[in-house]
Motif scaffolding. Structure first.
Motif, PDB file in Angstrom:
ATOM      1  N   TYR A 147      -9.082 -33.146  -1.352  1.00 24.59           N
ATOM      2  CA  TYR A 147      -7.777 -32.756  -1.883  1.00 24.59           C
ATOM      3  C   TYR A 147      -6.751 -33.761  -1.379  1.00 24.59           C
ATOM      4  CZ  TYR A 147      -4.026 -29.801  -3.597  1.00 24.59           C
ATOM      5  OH  TYR A 147      -2.941 -29.319  -4.285  1.00 24.59           O
ATOM      6  N   LEU A 148      -6.360 -34.689  -2.245  1.00 30.22           N
ATOM      7  CA  LEU A 148      -5.595 -35.859  -1.828  1.00 30.22           C
ATOM      8  C   LEU A 148      -4.187 -35.538  -1.338  1.00 30.22           C
ATOM      9  CD1 LEU A 148      -6.736 -38.269  -4.682  1.00 30.22           C
ATOM     10  CD2 LEU A 148      -7.502 -38.278  -2.304  1.00 30.22           C
ATOM     11  N   ASP A 149      -3.548 -34.510  -1.892  1.00 32.51           N
ATOM     12  CA  ASP A 149      -2.194 -34.163  -1.451  1.00 32.51           C
ATOM     13  C   ASP A 149      -2.168 -33.837   0.045  1.00 32.51           C
ATOM     14  OD1 ASP A 149      -1.471 -34.504  -4.060  1.00 32.51           O
ATOM     15  OD2 ASP A 149      -0.866 -32.439  -4.425  1.00 32.51           O
ATOM     16  N   ALA A 150      -3.291 -33.331   0.554  1.00 32.02           N
ATOM     17  CA  ALA A 150      -3.353 -32.975   1.972  1.00 32.02           C
ATOM     18  C   ALA A 150      -3.206 -34.201   2.861  1.00 32.02           C
ATOM     19  CB  ALA A 150      -4.666 -32.260   2.271  1.00 32.02           C
ATOM     20  N   ILE A 166      -0.991 -41.632   4.038  1.00 33.10           N
ATOM     21  CA  ILE A 166      -0.329 -41.480   2.740  1.00 33.10           C
ATOM     22  C   ILE A 166      -0.839 -42.506   1.745  1.00 33.10           C
ATOM     23  CG2 ILE A 166       1.910 -41.698   1.573  1.00 33.10           C
ATOM     24  CD1 ILE A 166       3.146 -40.431   4.158  1.00 33.10           C
ATOM     25  N   LEU A 167      -1.083 -43.731   2.212  1.00 34.30           N
ATOM     26  CA  LEU A 167      -1.601 -44.767   1.325  1.00 34.30           C
ATOM     27  C   LEU A 167      -2.996 -44.419   0.815  1.00 34.30           C
ATOM     28  CD1 LEU A 167      -1.236 -47.485  -0.038  1.00 34.30           C
ATOM     29  CD2 LEU A 167      -2.074 -48.591   2.052  1.00 34.30           C
ATOM     30  N   GLN A 168      -3.803 -43.762   1.639  1.00 33.11           N
ATOM     31  CA  GLN A 168      -5.122 -43.297   1.169  1.00 33.11           C
ATOM     32  C   GLN A 168      -4.962 -42.366  -0.031  1.00 33.11           C
ATOM     33  OE1 GLN A 168      -7.869 -41.681   4.138  1.00 33.11           O
ATOM     34  NE2 GLN A 168      -6.929 -42.968   5.703  1.00 33.11           N
ATOM     35  N   GLY A 169      -4.000 -41.463   0.078  1.00 37.06           N
ATOM     36  CA  GLY A 169      -3.740 -40.551  -1.032  1.00 37.06           C
ATOM     37  C   GLY A 169      -3.212 -41.271  -2.256  1.00 37.06           C
ATOM     38  N   VAL A 170      -2.362 -42.254  -2.034  1.00 34.08           N
ATOM     39  CA  VAL A 170      -1.830 -43.062  -3.139  1.00 34.08           C
ATOM     40  C   VAL A 170      -2.970 -43.744  -3.876  1.00 34.08           C
ATOM     41  CG1 VAL A 170      -0.541 -45.162  -3.681  1.00 34.08           C
ATOM     42  CG2 VAL A 170       0.448 -43.458  -2.144  1.00 34.08           C
ATOM     43  N   ASN A 171      -3.879 -44.348  -3.119  1.00 38.16           N
ATOM     44  CA  ASN A 171      -5.003 -45.061  -3.732  1.00 38.16           C
ATOM     45  C   ASN A 171      -5.935 -44.128  -4.502  1.00 38.16           C
ATOM     46  OD1 ASN A 171      -4.112 -47.525  -2.732  1.00 38.16           O
ATOM     47  ND2 ASN A 171      -5.327 -47.377  -0.856  1.00 38.16           N
ATOM     48  N   THR A 202       1.897 -36.689  -5.180  1.00 37.40           N
ATOM     49  CA  THR A 202       2.634 -36.288  -3.971  1.00 37.40           C
ATOM     50  C   THR A 202       2.673 -37.431  -2.971  1.00 37.40           C
ATOM     51  OG1 THR A 202       2.060 -33.956  -4.249  1.00 37.40           O
ATOM     52  CG2 THR A 202       2.652 -34.674  -2.033  1.00 37.40           C
ATOM     53  N   CYS A 203       1.537 -38.063  -2.764  1.00 36.03           N
ATOM     54  CA  CYS A 203       1.484 -39.181  -1.818  1.00 36.03           C
ATOM     55  C   CYS A 203       2.301 -40.373  -2.322  1.00 36.03           C
ATOM     56  CB  CYS A 203       0.032 -39.592  -1.576  1.00 36.03           C
ATOM     57  SG  CYS A 203      -0.899 -38.367  -0.602  1.00 36.03           S
ATOM     58  N   MET A 204       2.335 -40.584  -3.624  1.00 34.37           N
ATOM     59  CA  MET A 204       3.176 -41.657  -4.170  1.00 34.37           C
ATOM     60  C   MET A 204       4.639 -41.400  -3.846  1.00 34.37           C
ATOM     61  SD  MET A 204       1.472 -42.236  -7.938  1.00 34.37           S
ATOM     62  CE  MET A 204      -0.306 -42.417  -8.129  1.00 34.37           C
ATOM     63  N   TYR A 205       5.043 -40.148  -3.953  1.00 29.02           N
ATOM     64  CA  TYR A 205       6.423 -39.781  -3.642  1.00 29.02           C
ATOM     65  C   TYR A 205       6.724 -40.042  -2.167  1.00 29.02           C
ATOM     66  CZ  TYR A 205      10.528 -36.870  -2.802  1.00 29.02           C
ATOM     67  OH  TYR A 205      11.765 -36.410  -2.411  1.00 29.02           O
ATOM     68  N   LYS A 261       3.054 -45.401  11.696  1.00 27.17           N
ATOM     69  CA  LYS A 261       2.053 -46.300  11.111  1.00 27.17           C
ATOM     70  C   LYS A 261       0.836 -45.509  10.638  1.00 27.17           C
ATOM     71  CE  LYS A 261      -0.644 -50.492  11.981  1.00 27.17           C
ATOM     72  NZ  LYS A 261      -1.009 -51.539  12.986  1.00 27.17           N
ATOM     73  N   ARG A 262       0.380 -44.584  11.462  1.00 30.59           N
ATOM     74  CA  ARG A 262      -0.750 -43.730  11.060  1.00 30.59           C
ATOM     75  C   ARG A 262      -0.369 -42.879   9.856  1.00 30.59           C
ATOM     76  NH1 ARG A 262      -5.672 -42.910   9.722  1.00 30.59           N
ATOM     77  NH2 ARG A 262      -6.562 -40.891  10.257  1.00 30.59           N
ATOM     78  N   ALA A 263       0.858 -42.402   9.830  1.00 29.08           N
ATOM     79  CA  ALA A 263       1.344 -41.612   8.692  1.00 29.08           C
ATOM     80  C   ALA A 263       1.260 -42.429   7.405  1.00 29.08           C
ATOM     81  CB  ALA A 263       2.776 -41.161   8.941  1.00 29.08           C
ATOM     82  N   ALA A 264       1.723 -43.675   7.479  1.00 26.46           N
ATOM     83  CA  ALA A 264       1.702 -44.540   6.292  1.00 26.46           C
ATOM     84  C   ALA A 264       0.273 -44.807   5.832  1.00 26.46           C
ATOM     85  CB  ALA A 264       2.413 -45.852   6.608  1.00 26.46           C
ATOM     86  N   GLU A 265      -0.650 -44.966   6.776  1.00 28.57           N
ATOM     87  CA  GLU A 265      -2.060 -45.205   6.421  1.00 28.57           C
ATOM     88  C   GLU A 265      -2.644 -44.008   5.675  1.00 28.57           C
ATOM     89  OE1 GLU A 265      -3.786 -45.942  10.200  1.00 28.57           O
ATOM     90  OE2 GLU A 265      -3.193 -48.067  10.273  1.00 28.57           O
TER      91      GLU A 265
END
Length: 339
Positions: free
Chosen positions: A250-253, A278-283, A288-291, A272-276
């Motif tokens: 579930y990518l939004d998680a 979120i980027l996994q979800g974007v990919n 939600t992760c794109m936002y 930095k970990r947060a961005a990593e």
């Protein structure tokens, strides 16, 4: 002059052979229906082995029609379409055009997997057709279809909004133990959507759905614990639930996990970990992760600050269906088209 007597004529030597009585010619034995079915199945299975999906589907459809007293063709149709539904590769437009004719024939033959395939793959391009097939599958008892019908009534997608019918569908699915149906009903109780707002009832339903293994319920329940809905805040439980939902795909998680690291909620703050995460979800395609990723670029949190990049991600998130990103784009006068 007396002519000599001509020798008597004799038949040719081969004509003098007396043939035995062989009787009428024997017709070759006709193959039985079982033998013909076996041969047809072998050909269809060969097409399937070669991944000639449309031809294999059509072959199984033909078998189902030609041998209605046997279940082999129908069973193979269910199995192959379910395989196509659940494979990790999405069906693209070209492949859908090739697969659609035999799958529609299969749906007309009451093959449930075919109805669900059409409901899922026509949802964006032909929502009315999608709703039709989900409704047909729901009438035949498919609980996933029942929940989807409720969601489409709730959102007015492919059908006019009817919140009464939406709630009825969610309740019907939930009462029969369908995890996503319980989650959808819980969400209605959380926000008071056509039912009295009831956080306690919502939490009960979410816990039940989590026990069944619904990842969306895990994510939503994690959000409730994070925000203190229905009780006190519990960041540790949020982290556990978000992590489990992410593990289940579930990518939004992943975005919500990122928020925990951004804020330091129950974990050490780590942009930095947060961005990593979120980027996994974007990919993976999470709107939600794109936002969230757009917000990171806008504020320069965990990534370099870049207004142009932020604008691009807000637009992508809006086009992927995120309502908050859509609102941002409208406010900023950025045009976008929902896919």
């Amino acid at each position: 002059i007396v002519e000599e007597d001509s020798p008597p004529t004799t038949p040719a030597a081969d004509s003098m052979i007396v043939k035995g009585d062989v009787g009428p010619e024997v017709e070759p034995a006709q193959p039985t229906p079982q033998e013909m079915l076996k041969e047809a199945l072998a050909k269809a299975e060969g097409l399937e082995a070669e991944e000639e999906w449309a031809e294999a589907l059509q072959a199984y459809v033909d078998i189902t029609k030609e041998y209605p007293d046997f279940q082999s063709g129908r069973v193979q149709l269910e199995m192959l379409i379910e395989r196509l539904r659940t494979r990790p590769v999405d069906v693209n437009a070209k492949e859908l055009a090739e697969l659609r004719p035999p799958i529609e024939e299969a749906a007309e033959l009451n093959v449930l997997a075919a109805m669900m395939f059409l409901g899922e793959n026509l949802r964006r391009s032909e929502p009315e057709e999608s709703f039709k097939w989900y409704s047909t599958a729901a009438e035949r008892g498919n609980l996933s279809a029942v929940t989807q019908v409720g969601l489409m009534y709730s959102n007015g997608h492919g059908v006019e909004v009817d919140l009464n019918k939406a709630i009825e569908a969610f309740q019907a699915a939930a009462e029969k133990g369908h995890g996503p149906g319980k989650t959808a009903l819980a969400e209605c109780y959380l926000i008071g959507k056509n039912v009295p707002k009831d956080a306690k009832r919502a939490m009960e339903l979410l816990h039940e759905a989590v026990e069944i293994g619904d990842p969306r319920a895990m994510d939503l329940l994690g959000t409730c614990y994070h925000d203190g809905v229905g009780g006190q805040k519990n960041f540790a439980e949020s982290f556990r639930l978000f992590s489990k939902a992410a593990e289940l795909g579930y990518l939004d998680a992943l975005g919500n996990l990122g928020v925990l690291f951004l804020n330091g909620d129950g974990v050490k703050r780590d942009p930095k970990r947060a961005a990593e995460l979120i980027l996994q979800g974007v990919n993976g395609g999470s709107a939600t992760c794109m936002y969230f990723y757009a917000m990171l670029h806008e504020t320069g949190t965990g990534v370099p600050r870049n207004k142009l990049s932020a604008q691009g991600w807000y637009k992508k998130a809006a086009e992927a269906g995120n309502p908050l990103a859509a609102a941002w784009c409208r406010k900023e006068g950025i045009r976008f088209s929902v896919r």
